[in-house]
Every structure is written in structure tokens, then in C-alpha cells.
Design a protein around this motif. Structure first.
Motif, short mmCIF file in Angstrom:
data_model
loop_
_atom_site.label_atom_id
_atom_site.label_comp_id
_atom_site.label_asym_id
_atom_site.label_seq_id
_atom_site.Cartn_x
_atom_site.Cartn_y
_atom_site.Cartn_z
N TYR A 31 0.86 -1.19 0.00
CA TYR A 31 0.00 0.00 0.00
C TYR A 31 0.90 1.24 0.00
N LYS A 61 1.19 5.21 0.77
CA LYS A 61 0.55 6.22 1.58
C LYS A 61 1.30 7.55 1.47
N ARG A 62 0.55 8.62 1.65
CA ARG A 62 1.21 9.93 1.80
C ARG A 62 1.87 10.00 3.17
N GLN A 69 6.55 9.53 -0.49
CA GLN A 69 5.59 8.44 -0.58
C GLN A 69 6.05 7.32 0.35
N ASN A 71 -2.33 4.77 -6.83
CA ASN A 71 -3.35 4.41 -5.85
C ASN A 71 -2.99 4.93 -4.46
N THR A 127 -2.94 6.81 -0.98
CA THR A 127 -4.01 7.25 -0.07
C THR A 127 -3.39 7.93 1.15
N ASN A 128 -4.21 8.60 1.92
CA ASN A 128 -3.73 9.27 3.12
C ASN A 128 -3.57 8.25 4.27
#
Length: 422
Positions: free
Chosen positions: A167, A169-170, A181, A419, A421-422
Motif C-alpha cells: 500500500y 501512503k502519503r 511516498q 493508488n 491514499t492518506n
């Protein structure tokens, strides 16, 4: 001295000399590519950007050109390595079914090109090297009649013993939320218990398969049954960077994407449009192939031997103080190596940085990076860092059970920042 004793001493000297040579070469990093060796590519199911990652049992091949064009003899040697790229203790017959140190017999000369070259292809498996038996880290060395290594490449062979979910993520640190990232992942091994994972499981996390820019010191934060969970932030964060620049020389006599003008001298010279610093500009989506390249000639039936070489000229407008650093070209076209051929020199008359490099016809990604005096690379000095940048992240878990003698690569996971996401 009796003849038999003399022969025995000569044999022992040869044996220990060979072993010493083997280990000294194995401990070394990738050797610098010889100047006459160009366009090194490794293929499996597809071309690889950066370090190749190959499923155990999958055929692959390596190709390269010798621009001397004299049909020289080359040989190959395969070695197995631990997670940290030190030589493993496995004997050759434990990781290789068959033989290496065999001459590469599949080659042909260029056809209808101004630059003469010989194109070599090595397929594995072949009648001598039948298969690789185990997973893990490998290195292949190509050497000549004088036993001089002309180039080497690392690659990773993995087996499907686990499932890896990745995954993107920010960053949770507001100082980097727009520039970095973070990679979070889970390793699920339903068929094998990963015992004492803090000691026996290691992970390799890469951005765009660039092993020189990888994270290797992560341990699982917690476990759920057989699942290892890694939910780091800054510890697993990469600079977002920017999309790669590109040029296309598929038609060497006509201007294409990125190429401003063309001259014919001894061979063709392609002059690219001037590039500028993008770090102080807004992010602009520009699809790339994450640093990779593809050889192609639109007028050829066989691009491997009918694609010509040209001198590609780069020009960069940069007024930022370098503070003793150097600006270099960066991309998979030379395995992400920085050397004198990738360094840009400043021209006081034009106020631009220039360099030229020999490329085979095709589509190439590249970017500019700053090599600082301490040897570190700043990938965003010229290009900038943006959380919107499309990057592909790969996670490879390694496992060495208490009774095993080598590090197995037990899976592969891929995530893409599209893709995020936070």
C-alpha cells in the motif's frame, strides 16, 4: 623434486588460486561496464527496469552489444548471494543444475548500420545451464578470453511461498506530505510458519526496481497469525521524485519526441531540446516507463541488429548553486550508474550544462540528479519531489529458517503510487 609431488603442488596452487579469484570477484560490487559494451538488457516475461526480478523456473535471457564489432568470445559465470550480497555458502551444484563458465555462442553482426557492432544473446536455460535450483540473490558476470569481466548484473529469483500486499501512503509528517511516498505492506505465509521473524525475515523495498535506492532495514512491527505487518511512515518513505524525461530515436534521420535537430557526421548526432529545472515548478503528469528503455527501429525487421547508434546531446539550463556537486544523467540505460560518461559539464559561453552519450536507437527514459561531494545522490534537486508522481514499488521478503544455509526470496509484492491514499 619427484614428478608426482611437483604435479600435486601445481594442482593445489591452481585450485587455491581459482578459489581465491572466485571469492574476490564475488565480494566485489557490480563491475563498471567496459566502454565497448553497450545496451545491456535482461528479459523474462518482459523487459525489466532496474534489477530483474524473476520467478523461479522462468526462462530469461540477457543481450548486449560489442561496438568493436570483432566477434570477440565472451563467457558467463553465475554466483549465488546472501540478502546483503555477500557470497552464499552454497556450492555451485546446490544452486545450479548444469554448468556455467561457458562461451556465448549466439551472436550476429549489425546490418545496414553506420556503427558496426556484434549483438550477443544468452538464453537460460540452455543445454549447459539447465536451471537455477533455488531462490535468492544472483549475479551474472560476462568475461572475455583474458578472464576480464566486461560487465556484471545482479538479479533476484523468487518463489511463491508468501503473499505480499503493498500500500502506498502519503507521509504522515506534514513537512513531507507533498514530497514523499511511504510504503506499507503485509507478508502472509499461510503454508509456512516464519519463525522468529525479527531475526529470520528480511525485506527489500525498491522504487522503480532501482536497487541503489532501496530500503532494507525494516522489521515487522507486529504479527497477526502468520501475517507480518509493516506500517512504517518515514522509515519506509521514498522521495516522490518526478516523471522521467524521454526521447525517441526510432527514426534516426527524423526529429521525434524530445529531439530538436539531427546531424550526420561519422554517425548520426541527435540534439535534444533543452531541459530546465522542474523543482520550482508545479507537477505535470507526463507518462513514462519508470526509467526503462526499449530498443526499436521503425524501418527494421530485426531491431536487435538493424538499429543504429547515435550520439545523443543533452543540454540543461540550471542556475541553482551546486555547492561542489555534479549533475549526472540517470536511468536504466546504464543500470543507474554514475560515471564520467553521465556527468554534465558547464559551458560558460552558453550558460548551459552539456554532455553527450552513445545510445542505440529506441525510446529512452532519463532524468538529471545531483551527485553531492559526500557521494549521496539528490534525485529531486533538478526534477523536484511530488507526491503525485507515478512510481512503482516492489517488496521482496527473504527468509532463512534456523536450519537453512541461504536466504530464500519467498515472494514478491507490487504497489503503484497512482493508488496513493492518506
Amino acid at each position: 623434486m619427484p614428478l608426482r609431488l611437483k604435479q600435486l603442488l601445481l594442482f593445489l596452487a591452481f585450485l587455491f588460486g581459482t578459489v581465491s579469484s572466485f571469492f574476490s570477484q564475488s565480494f566485489s560490487e557490480n563491475s563498471a561496464d567496459a566502454n565497448h559494451i553497450r545496451t545491456i538488457q535482461l528479459y523474462g516475461d518482459s523487459e525489466f527496469a532496474g534489477i530483474p526480478i524473476i520467478k523461479l523456473g522462468t526462462p530469461f535471457k540477457i543481450t548486449f552489444d560489442d561496438i568493436n564489432g570483432d566477434e570477440a568470445d565472451y563467457y558467463y559465470r553465475i554466483t549465488h548471494h546472501n540478502f546483503d550480497w555477500t557470497p552464499s555458502v552454497l556450492y555451485k551444484n546446490e544452486f545450479l543444475d548444469g554448468f556455467d563458465e561457458i562461451r556465448i555462442v549466439n551472436y550476429e553482426n549489425s546490418f545496414n548500420t553506420l556503427q558496426l557492432y556484434s549483438h550477443y544473446t544468452l538464453n537460460i536455460p540452455n543445454e549447459d545451464t539447465r536451471r537455477l535450483k533455488v531462490s535468492g540473490n544472483y549475479k551474472i558476470e560476462i568475461y572475455d578470453d583474458d578472464d576480464e569481466v566486461v560487465f556484471s548484473r545482479k538479479f533476484i529469483v523468487y518463489e511463491n511461498r508468501s503473499t505480499v500486499k503493498v500500500y502506498i501512503k502519503r507521509s504522515r509528517d506534514f513537512n513531507f506530505i507533498n514530497t514523499k511516498q511511504s510504503v506499507q505492506f503485509e507478508i502472509d505465509s499461510p503454508n509456512e510458519i516464519l519463525r522468529n521473524p525479527n531475526r529470520t525475515v528480511k525485506t527489500l523495498v525498491m522504487q522503480n526496481n532501482d536497487i541503489k535506492n532501496s530500503i532494507t532495514n525494516l522489521t515487522p512491527q507486529f504479527t497477526i497469525a502468520n501475517k507480518l505487518v509493516y506500517k512504517y511512515d518515514q522509515e519506509s518513505a521514498f522521495w516522490g521524485g518526478n516523471e522521467f524525461l524521454f526521447f525517441d530515436s526510432k527514426d534516426i534521420r527524423a526529429s521525434n519526441a524530445g529531439i530538436g535537430r539531427i546531424e550526420l557526421q561519422d554517425i548520426y548526432h541527435n540534439y535534444l531540446h533543452r531541459n530546465v529545472v522542474r523543482a520550482n515548478r508545479k507537477y505535470t503528469y507526463n507518462p513514462d516507463i519508470n526509467g526503462n528503455f526499449v530498443v526499436r527501429n521503425i524501418d527494421a525487421d530485426n531491431s536487435d541488429v538493424e538499429s543504429d547508434y547515435s550520439w545523443v546531446h543533452f543540454a540543461l539550463e540550471c542556475y541553482e548553486p551546486l555547492e561542489g556537486g555534479e549533475i549526472h544523467l540517470y536511468g536504466n540505460f546504464n543500470n543507474y550508474a554514475l560515471d564520467e560518461s553521465t556527468k554534465l559539464d558547464y559551458d560558460e559561453e552558453s550558460g548551459l550544462f552539456y554532455t553527450k552519450k552513445l545510445f542505440k536507437q529506441g525510446f529512452y527514459n532519463y532524468k538529471y540528479v545531483l551527485l553531492r561531494p559526500d557521494g549521496t545522490i539528490d534525485p529531486g534537486f533538478i526534477s523536484g519531489n511530488f507526491d503525485e508522481t507515478e512510481n512503482e514499488y516492489t517488496v521482496i521478503p527473504y527468509y532463512r529458517a534456523p536450519t537453512e544455509r541461504y536466504d530464500r526470496a519467498i515472494g514478491k509484492g507490487i504497489g503503484n503510487s497512482t493508488n496513493i491514499t492518506n
